[in-house]
Design a protein around this motif. Structure first.
Motif, PDB file in Angstrom:
ATOM      1  N   ARG A 184       0.874  -1.131   0.067  1.00  0.00           N
ATOM      2  CA  ARG A 184       0.059   0.038   0.231  1.00  0.00           C
ATOM      3  C   ARG A 184       0.979   1.198   0.018  1.00  0.00           C
ATOM      4  N   ASN A 185       0.502   2.289  -0.689  1.00  0.00           N
ATOM      5  CA  ASN A 185       1.112   3.535  -0.844  1.00  0.00           C
ATOM      6  C   ASN A 185       0.349   4.844  -0.228  1.00  0.00           C
ATOM      7  N   ASP A 186      -0.583   4.610   0.646  1.00  0.00           N
ATOM      8  CA  ASP A 186      -1.516   5.529   0.943  1.00  0.00           C
ATOM      9  C   ASP A 186      -2.014   5.554   2.533  1.00  0.00           C
ATOM     10  N   GLY A 187      -0.949   5.109   3.273  1.00  0.00           N
ATOM     11  CA  GLY A 187      -1.440   5.342   4.820  1.00  0.00           C
ATOM     12  C   GLY A 187      -0.490   4.171   5.399  1.00  0.00           C
ATOM     13  N   GLY A 188      -0.707   4.002   6.911  1.00  0.00           N
ATOM     14  CA  GLY A 188       0.020   3.149   7.750  1.00  0.00           C
ATOM     15  C   GLY A 188      -0.612   1.768   7.584  1.00  0.00           C
ATOM     16  N   PHE A 189      -0.161   0.765   8.516  1.00  0.00           N
ATOM     17  CA  PHE A 189      -0.476  -0.441   8.828  1.00  0.00           C
ATOM     18  C   PHE A 189      -1.738  -0.662   8.793  1.00  0.00           C
ATOM     19  N   GLY A 190      -2.447  -1.656   7.922  1.00  0.00           N
ATOM     20  CA  GLY A 190      -3.670  -2.080   8.045  1.00  0.00           C
ATOM     21  C   GLY A 190      -3.968  -3.641   7.972  1.00  0.00           C
ATOM     22  N   TYR A 191      -5.119  -4.298   8.914  1.00  0.00           N
ATOM     23  CA  TYR A 191      -5.222  -5.684   8.753  1.00  0.00           C
ATOM     24  C   TYR A 191      -6.105  -6.026   7.358  1.00  0.00           C
ATOM     25  N   ASN A 192      -6.902  -5.029   7.023  1.00  0.00           N
ATOM     26  CA  ASN A 192      -7.906  -5.383   5.980  1.00  0.00           C
ATOM     27  C   ASN A 192      -7.242  -5.206   4.522  1.00  0.00           C
ATOM     28  N   TYR A 193      -7.407  -6.518   3.696  1.00  0.00           N
ATOM     29  CA  TYR A 193      -6.884  -6.478   2.377  1.00  0.00           C
ATOM     30  C   TYR A 193      -7.204  -5.294   1.640  1.00  0.00           C
ATOM     31  N   GLU A 194      -8.545  -4.817   1.857  1.00  0.00           N
ATOM     32  CA  GLU A 194      -9.073  -3.784   0.832  1.00  0.00           C
ATOM     33  C   GLU A 194      -8.066  -2.556   0.988  1.00  0.00           C
ATOM     34  N   GLN A 195      -7.413  -2.558   2.029  1.00  0.00           N
ATOM     35  CA  GLN A 195      -6.520  -1.207   2.411  1.00  0.00           C
ATOM     36  C   GLN A 195      -5.056  -1.257   1.570  1.00  0.00           C
ATOM     37  N   TYR A 196      -4.826  -2.417   0.703  1.00  0.00           N
ATOM     38  CA  TYR A 196      -3.736  -2.559  -0.041  1.00  0.00           C
ATOM     39  C   TYR A 196      -4.130  -2.285  -1.559  1.00  0.00           C
ATOM     40  N   ASN A 197      -3.154  -1.582  -2.287  1.00  0.00           N
ATOM     41  CA  ASN A 197      -3.378  -1.093  -3.519  1.00  0.00           C
ATOM     42  C   ASN A 197      -2.697  -2.114  -4.573  1.00  0.00           C
ATOM     43  N   TYR A 198      -1.793  -2.965  -4.298  1.00  0.00           N
ATOM     44  CA  TYR A 198      -1.111  -3.770  -5.160  1.00  0.00           C
ATOM     45  C   TYR A 198      -0.835  -4.894  -4.647  1.00  0.00           C
ATOM     46  N   TRP A 199      -0.866  -5.870  -5.600  1.00  0.00           N
ATOM     47  CA  TRP A 199      -0.896  -7.487  -5.253  1.00  0.00           C
ATOM     48  C   TRP A 199      -0.085  -8.398  -6.377  1.00  0.00           C
ATOM     49  N   GLY A 200       0.501  -9.183  -5.641  1.00  0.00           N
ATOM     50  CA  GLY A 200       1.329 -10.219  -6.473  1.00  0.00           C
ATOM     51  C   GLY A 200       0.088 -11.192  -6.922  1.00  0.00           C
ATOM     52  N   GLN A 201       0.748 -12.109  -7.688  1.00  0.00           N
ATOM     53  CA  GLN A 201      -0.147 -13.014  -8.243  1.00  0.00           C
ATOM     54  C   GLN A 201      -0.375 -14.382  -7.310  1.00  0.00           C
TER      55      GLN A 201
END
Length: 124
Positions: A99-116
């Motif tokens: 993620r590039n827009d905040g601090g730590f988060g448990y929720n996967y929706e808070q992350y912007n980029y994903w691997g395969q």
């Protein structure tokens, strides 16, 4: 964009160890947190561990605490997940996320980029 590529999954026995790697590229300067999530068949994606990119602060799910260790190598833009004392319930597809827009988060929706994703199977 921040492409992520995981590696290191496989089939292991109960009690074995495995290390996953996640290499980031592109706009890596924008990363604030890197995380690992996993998803078993029929289950929701769940948080496993995360590390803040600059300070290196780490966070773990209770189910993996004391068995898994997350670390990073900023020079290589790579995050690792060392998994020890593996159990059958650790079987899942493991995903690296950033993620590039905040601090730590448990929720996967808070992350912007994903691997395969990379499959980890622990056989009893």
């Amino acid at each position: 964009q921040v492409p992520l590529v995981e590696s290191g999954g496989g089939l292991v026995q109960v009690g074995d160890s495995l290390r996953l790697s996640c290499a980031a590229s592109g706009r890596t300067f924008s990363i604030t947190v890197m995380g690992w999530f996993r998803q078993a068949p029929g289950k929701e994606r769940e948080f496993v561990a995360a590390i803040t990119w600059n300070a290196g602060s780490t966070f773990y799910a209770n189910s993996v605490k004391d068995r898994f260790t997350v670390s990073r190598d900023n020079a290589k833009n790579t995050v690792y997940l060392q998994m020890n004392s593996l159990k059958p319930e650790d079987t899942a597809v493991y995903y690296c996320a950033a993620r590039n827009d905040g601090g730590f988060g448990y929720n996967y929706e808070q992350y912007n980029y994903w691997g395969q994703g990379t499959q980890v199977t622990v056989s009893s």
